[in-house]
Design a protein around this motif. Structure first.
Motif, PDB file in Angstrom:
ATOM      1  N   UNK A 136      11.362 -17.544 -47.611  1.00 50.91           N
ATOM      2  CA  UNK A 136      12.536 -18.371 -47.361  1.00 50.91           C
ATOM      3  C   UNK A 136      12.514 -19.661 -48.157  1.00 50.91           C
ATOM      4  N   UNK A 137      11.365 -20.312 -48.220  1.00 46.47           N
ATOM      5  CA  UNK A 137      11.246 -21.556 -48.995  1.00 46.47           C
ATOM      6  C   UNK A 137      11.464 -21.268 -50.480  1.00 46.47           C
ATOM      7  N   UNK A 138      10.815 -20.225 -50.980  1.00 42.42           N
ATOM      8  CA  UNK A 138      10.929 -19.886 -52.403  1.00 42.42           C
ATOM      9  C   UNK A 138      12.347 -19.444 -52.754  1.00 42.42           C
ATOM     10  N   UNK A 139      12.969 -18.681 -51.871  1.00 34.44           N
ATOM     11  CA  UNK A 139      14.343 -18.244 -52.098  1.00 34.44           C
ATOM     12  C   UNK A 139      15.303 -19.432 -52.073  1.00 34.44           C
ATOM     13  N   UNK A 140      15.063 -20.373 -51.194  1.00 40.95           N
ATOM     14  CA  UNK A 140      15.901 -21.577 -51.125  1.00 40.95           C
ATOM     15  C   UNK A 140      15.830 -22.369 -52.431  1.00 40.95           C
ATOM     16  N   UNK A 141      14.647 -22.527 -52.975  1.00 38.02           N
ATOM     17  CA  UNK A 141      14.495 -23.232 -54.254  1.00 38.02           C
ATOM     18  C   UNK A 141      15.207 -22.476 -55.375  1.00 38.02           C
ATOM     19  N   UNK A 142      15.062 -21.170 -55.372  1.00 37.09           N
ATOM     20  CA  UNK A 142      15.693 -20.338 -56.390  1.00 37.09           C
ATOM     21  C   UNK A 142      17.217 -20.407 -56.295  1.00 37.09           C
ATOM     22  N   UNK A 144      18.971 -22.788 -54.919  1.00 36.10           N
ATOM     23  CA  UNK A 144      19.420 -24.144 -55.255  1.00 36.10           C
ATOM     24  C   UNK A 144      19.651 -24.272 -56.757  1.00 36.10           C
ATOM     25  N   UNK A 145      18.762 -23.711 -57.565  1.00 32.63           N
ATOM     26  CA  UNK A 145      18.959 -23.743 -59.013  1.00 32.63           C
ATOM     27  C   UNK A 145      20.155 -22.892 -59.424  1.00 32.63           C
ATOM     28  N   UNK A 146      20.338 -21.742 -58.791  1.00 30.36           N
ATOM     29  CA  UNK A 146      21.489 -20.897 -59.122  1.00 30.36           C
ATOM     30  C   UNK A 146      22.787 -21.646 -58.829  1.00 30.36           C
ATOM     31  N   UNK A 147      22.879 -22.226 -57.654  1.00 31.76           N
ATOM     32  CA  UNK A 147      24.095 -22.958 -57.270  1.00 31.76           C
ATOM     33  C   UNK A 147      24.304 -24.161 -58.194  1.00 31.76           C
ATOM     34  N   UNK A 148      23.246 -24.924 -58.428  1.00 30.87           N
ATOM     35  CA  UNK A 148      23.361 -26.108 -59.278  1.00 30.87           C
ATOM     36  C   UNK A 148      23.805 -25.770 -60.688  1.00 30.87           C
ATOM     37  N   UNK A 149      23.176 -24.781 -61.304  1.00 23.12           N
ATOM     38  CA  UNK A 149      23.533 -24.441 -62.683  1.00 23.12           C
ATOM     39  C   UNK A 149      24.880 -23.735 -62.773  1.00 23.12           C
TER      40      UNK A 149
END
Length: 183
Positions: A136-142, A144-149
């Motif tokens: 869950x933590x790793x997916x959240x970080x991943x 976040x980058x998808x949404x941001x970019x």
């Protein structure tokens, strides 16, 4: 290296591409292989999340800037609201970005999230709630980058369209003005 290959067929930034993939692969590989070498969930959690956080930082601040010409961040304003901030290269620089670099960036960004989702499903099937926390933590970080970019890319396209519209309007206006000054 074949000198007869067209220039567009090679990666423009092979070192950045390597590290872009390396950090993603290291977090995934450590998580998958760690149960073979460690019995401690704490070690697995800390190292996997640390590797995922390093990947998040490298993508957000280095490879995103160099491979696709985009950078994003999120700030909290004085009213306590979340505000997205975006940076992108100018239109000419974006047009010169290497297609292979861009392709690698976007595909690995999405593929990593898919792999974390699959690992989360496996954790659910095996009734391992603690490992689901790591995923869950790793997916959240991943994500976040998808949404941001993704937001940053949409903002860059909007800026390019506004620039083109302003340029056309400006030229049209100057053409009309020069036509009336001649008369």
């Amino acid at each position: 290296m074949d000198l007869n290959q067209p220039a567009g067929e090679n990666y423009a930034n092979p070192q950045i591409c390597f590290f872009h993939v390396l950090f993603k692969a290291s977090a995934l590989a450590f998580y998958i292989l760690s149960s073979l070498f460690f019995d401690s969930f704490v070690i697995i959690f800390v190292v996997t999340v640390l590797l995922a956080a390093l990947d998040f930082w490298v993508v957000k601040n280095v490879s995103g800037r160099i491979l696709v010409g985009l950078r994003w961040w999120n700030e909290i304003n004085d009213l306590g609201e979340s505000v997205w901030k975006f940076e992108c290269l100018d239109q000419e620089s974006l047009a010169r970005m290497n297609k292979k670099d861009s392709w690698l960036f976007w595909w690995t960004l999405y593929l990593t999230a898919v792999l974390w989702i699959l690992l989360g499903i496996f954790s659910l099937i095996r009734f391992q709630a603690d490992y689901l926390l790591v995923v869950g933590v790793c997916l959240t970080l991943s994500i976040a980058n998808i949404v941001g970019f993704t937001k940053c890319r949409k903002d860059a396209k909007k800026q390019i369209q506004q620039f083109a519209t302003q340029t056309i309007a400006s030229r049209f206006s100057s053409t009309i003005q020069s036509a009336f000054t001649v008369v």
